[in-house]
Design a protein around this motif. Structure first.
Motif, PDB file in Angstrom:
ATOM      1  N   ARG A 253     -31.058  -4.980  -4.810  1.00  0.00           N
ATOM      2  CA  ARG A 253     -32.089  -4.321  -5.601  1.00  0.00           C
ATOM      3  C   ARG A 253     -33.462  -4.756  -5.109  1.00  0.00           C
ATOM      4  NH1 ARG A 253     -35.353  -5.071 -10.304  1.00  0.00           N
ATOM      5  NH2 ARG A 253     -34.794  -7.275 -10.439  1.00  0.00           N
ATOM      6  N   GLU A 254     -34.335  -3.799  -4.892  1.00  0.00           N
ATOM      7  CA  GLU A 254     -35.700  -4.126  -4.491  1.00  0.00           C
ATOM      8  C   GLU A 254     -36.456  -4.618  -5.724  1.00  0.00           C
ATOM      9  OE1 GLU A 254     -38.589  -1.997  -1.375  1.00  0.00           O
ATOM     10  OE2 GLU A 254     -38.497  -0.936  -3.286  1.00  0.00           O
ATOM     11  N   HIS A 256     -39.798  -5.907  -5.647  1.00  0.00           N
ATOM     12  CA  HIS A 256     -41.220  -5.564  -5.558  1.00  0.00           C
ATOM     13  C   HIS A 256     -41.396  -4.523  -4.468  1.00  0.00           C
ATOM     14  CE1 HIS A 256     -45.528  -6.098  -4.577  1.00  0.00           C
ATOM     15  NE2 HIS A 256     -45.650  -6.470  -5.838  1.00  0.00           N
ATOM     16  N   LYS A 257     -42.335  -3.628  -4.664  1.00  0.00           N
ATOM     17  CA  LYS A 257     -42.514  -2.547  -3.696  1.00  0.00           C
ATOM     18  C   LYS A 257     -42.835  -3.096  -2.310  1.00  0.00           C
ATOM     19  CE  LYS A 257     -47.476  -1.877  -4.504  1.00  0.00           C
ATOM     20  NZ  LYS A 257     -48.543  -0.944  -4.894  1.00  0.00           N
ATOM     21  N   GLU A 388     -42.959 -10.575 -10.932  1.00  0.00           N
ATOM     22  CA  GLU A 388     -41.568 -10.273 -10.577  1.00  0.00           C
ATOM     23  C   GLU A 388     -41.113 -11.013  -9.307  1.00  0.00           C
ATOM     24  OE1 GLU A 388     -44.071  -6.696  -9.150  1.00  0.00           O
ATOM     25  OE2 GLU A 388     -44.124  -8.260 -10.663  1.00  0.00           O
ATOM     26  N   SER A 446     -31.373   0.039  -5.958  1.00  0.00           N
ATOM     27  CA  SER A 446     -32.613   0.521  -6.564  1.00  0.00           C
ATOM     28  C   SER A 446     -33.804   0.100  -5.722  1.00  0.00           C
ATOM     29  CB  SER A 446     -32.770  -0.010  -7.994  1.00  0.00           C
ATOM     30  OG  SER A 446     -33.004  -1.407  -7.989  1.00  0.00           O
ATOM     31  N   ARG A 447     -34.857   0.879  -5.825  1.00  0.00           N
ATOM     32  CA  ARG A 447     -36.094   0.595  -5.103  1.00  0.00           C
ATOM     33  C   ARG A 447     -37.272   0.640  -6.069  1.00  0.00           C
ATOM     34  NH1 ARG A 447     -33.162   3.888  -1.348  1.00  0.00           N
ATOM     35  NH2 ARG A 447     -32.725   2.773   0.585  1.00  0.00           N
ATOM     36  N   VAL A 448     -38.396   0.095  -5.622  1.00  0.00           N
ATOM     37  CA  VAL A 448     -39.617   0.102  -6.419  1.00  0.00           C
ATOM     38  C   VAL A 448     -40.586   1.099  -5.806  1.00  0.00           C
ATOM     39  CG1 VAL A 448     -41.558  -1.277  -7.258  1.00  0.00           C
ATOM     40  CG2 VAL A 448     -39.269  -2.295  -7.111  1.00  0.00           C
ATOM     41  N   SER A 493     -39.393   0.472 -11.118  1.00  0.00           N
ATOM     42  CA  SER A 493     -38.088   0.351 -10.472  1.00  0.00           C
ATOM     43  C   SER A 493     -37.242   1.555 -10.852  1.00  0.00           C
ATOM     44  CB  SER A 493     -37.394  -0.932 -10.928  1.00  0.00           C
ATOM     45  OG  SER A 493     -36.137  -1.066 -10.296  1.00  0.00           O
TER      46      SER A 493
END
Length: 584
Positions: A253-254, A256-257, A388, A446-448, A493
């Protein structure tokens, strides 16, 4: 969407093209090999630099076109062919492109579009899509021929192709690479865009302890659910940084962008060039580069070797071999000796230039890394202050520039409370990881979002919340134009493949199409699409039936993938309009 993913998973082979700023290559594996051992990945080892008899896993990202703009050669072959032409003074009408990938980096503040041109080393132009497309075509063709030679002949249509891009690239740059791949006869149904630090992170999950290097006793141990680590992907052009969290089942899971900047290894090359300019001046250096291409190429390769072997512990003097022609070019142009030039430069007493060798203080050469190091360290320090990201104490360095001991040491010293580790062959992690990503794209859960995405709407005008400057009358009713309706916000997210939808209604009867303008902004809560830092990405046109009534349309944006998708549905007929979005 689901059927497209299924079709790719059914391909017999996954092949990844790592299109780098300075070096490019490819890797591949059969589905059967992946099922037996995910790390069983083949890489071409036959790139050979003719003038230095050096073989490597990647070739320089250099491409040569002839006088008619037709493709001639790529990589070391292009470098050597152009040098030979220059020796015979026959290179002036040829097109020579190197390190052009950075043209797609959004910080260059140049609009990316499918019809843009690319300048070669002399300022002559060819369509950028042609140059990028030919590089992809060459690497694809080279791989297919190599497979045939080893008795594993494979048809192009049986391959799921992966092309890597920096995670910090804008959507328009990602689409440009997709369309360049189309030029190379890679169909959209067999193509996936992979983000470079994600691919590298994925590969490192499979590495045994002996393939990981760091300070004594360290391993890349992120097996426990919830473990966070920072991926620092240092390439030739960019530093691309993300923070991942390990989930059960090996998913990532990402946190932070993705962020970073143009702080790759070419920054050191530019610093070296500026050092020479301070001694001999830009006009002399430019003329040398033009008239002595073979010598200039040799100088570039010599610098690359020094960059890779320079250590923080290096002291005293170091020797750098430089072509005699460079020294002679200065004397010829100015009538002065190189010794006088050094005396009048900031390097007086610190540098000696004898014939084809420059002897300089090691501190000067190590200083060429300073700008790069400072930018990266400052950025990482800023990231660690984000809520985060706080608590992240493991850093994974990947990418070719991470193999530099100067860079590894700088990160380690700047963040002494963190464990900084680097895998074996860090420069190949992206390429190998992209192959694994092709077999297992669901590994990224998941991504940010790097931007706030939305469309423009014209709701009824409310004098209590809307400015008069945006008031318009449409169909006899006061409305507020150019309001930014957000579908997803910057920093949010979102699960891979998650949909966000909204219903919209036509403004007039007998309206036969609805134009959806998609906007993006780095701001979390933009109010209007015409305010600063809001960019029009592109459009989707929804065809509508001619009716004597207002028509409702449902718009879905599919986020979390490496590329943004948009789907629109006309509610009365259930007609759907789906495509890869047009950002160009």
């Amino acid at each position: 969407m689901a059927s497209a993913v299924t079709a790719k998973k059914e391909k017999m082979m996954v092949a990844a093209i790592d299109f780098g700023t300075t070096y490019s290559g490819y890797a591949f594996s059969l589905k059967t090999d992946y099922n037996a051992d995910p790390t069983k990945i083949s890489i071409n080892q036959g790139w050979v630099a003719g003038s230095m008899a050096v073989s490597s896993y990647k070739a320089p990202t250099v491409v040569l076109f002839d006088q008619k703009g037709e493709f001639n050669s790529f990589g070391y072959e292009a470098e050597d062919a152009y040098s030979e032409l220059a020796l015979d003074n026959e290179h002036h009408d040829w097109y020579y492109f190197s390190r052009f990938k950075m043209r797609l980096h959004h910080e260059n503040n140049q609009k990316i579009h499918r019809d843009m041109d690319l300048q070669d080393d002399k300022g002559r132009k060819l369509p950028a899509i042609t140059v990028f497309g030919k590089v992809i075509w060459y690497l694809k063709d080279h791989m297919l021929k190599a497979l045939k030679k080893r008795g594993t002949e494979m048809k192009n249509e049986d391959i799921h192709w992966i092309i890597t891009v920096p995670a910090i690239w804008a959507d328009s740059a990602k689409q440009f690479m997709r369309e360049a791949a189309y030029k190379a006869d890679i169909a959209g149904s067999q193509l996936t865009i992979a983000l470079e630090p994600e691919a590298a992170s994925l590969y490192c999950q499979y590495l045994p302890t002996e393939k990981i290097h760091g300070t004594a006793g360290l391993t890349f141990d992120v097996a426990s659910t919830g473990s966070k680590y920072m991926v620092i992907d240092l390439g030739g052009g960019t530093a691309d940084i993300t923070v991942h969290e390990r989930h059960s089942g090996g998913g990532l899971r990402e946190v932070h962008k993705a962020s970073g900047g143009a702080w790759g290894g070419t920054r050191v090359d530019e610093a070296f060039k500026q050092m020479l300019i301070k001694i001999i001046g830009a006009p002399v250096l430019d003329k040398f580069c033009e008239e002595h291409r073979a010598d200039y190429l040799y100088l570039q390769r010599e610098l690359e070797v020094k960059k890779r072997t320079m250590k923080p512990s290096t002291s005293g003097k170091i020797t750098l071999k430089v072509p005699v022609n460079l020294r002679e070019a200065y004397t010829k142009e100015t009538g002065e000796s190189i010794e006088d030039a050094i005396k009048g430069s900031p390097y007086a007493g610190k540098l000696v230039w004898h014939s084809d060798k420059i002897r300089l203080d090691a501190t000067i050469f190590k200083g060429l890394f300073k700008d790069c190091i400072d930018k990266i360290v400052e950025h990482i320090r800023d990231l660690l202050n984000h809520p985060e990201v706080k608590g992240t104490d493991l850093m994974l360095m990947v990418g070719g520039f991470s193999e530099s001991e100067m860079m590894h040491d700088a990160i380690e010293n700047a963040f002494k409370k963190c464990r900084v580790i680097i895998p074996e062959d860090a420069g190949l992690c992206v390429m190998k990881g992209a192959v694994i990503f092709g077999h297992r794209p669901v590994a990224i859960t998941s991504r940010v979002s790097r931007y706030t995405y939305g469309i423009n709407i014209s709701p009824p005008f409310d004098p209590n919340s809307h400015p008069e400057s945006h008031k318009v009358t449409i169909g006899g009713r006061d409305r507020c134009q150019n309001v930014f309706k957000s579908y997803i916000r910057e920093g949010e997210s979102i699960r891979v493949g998650e949909e966000r939808s909204g219903r919209h209604i036509t403004l007039n009867t007998h309206q036969t199409e609805m134009l959806l303008n998609i906007f993006a902004s780095p701001k979390k809560t933009p109010q209007f699409v015409d305010e600063p830092e809001v960019e029009l990405l592109g459009q989707v046109v929804v065809q509508l039936p001619d009716r004597d009534e207002l028509i409702k349309v449902e718009v879905k944006m599919i986020f979390g993938e490496t590329e943004l998708h948009v789907e629109a549905q006309e509610m009365s007929t259930n007609n759907k309009y789906t495509s890869f979005f047009d950002f160009l």
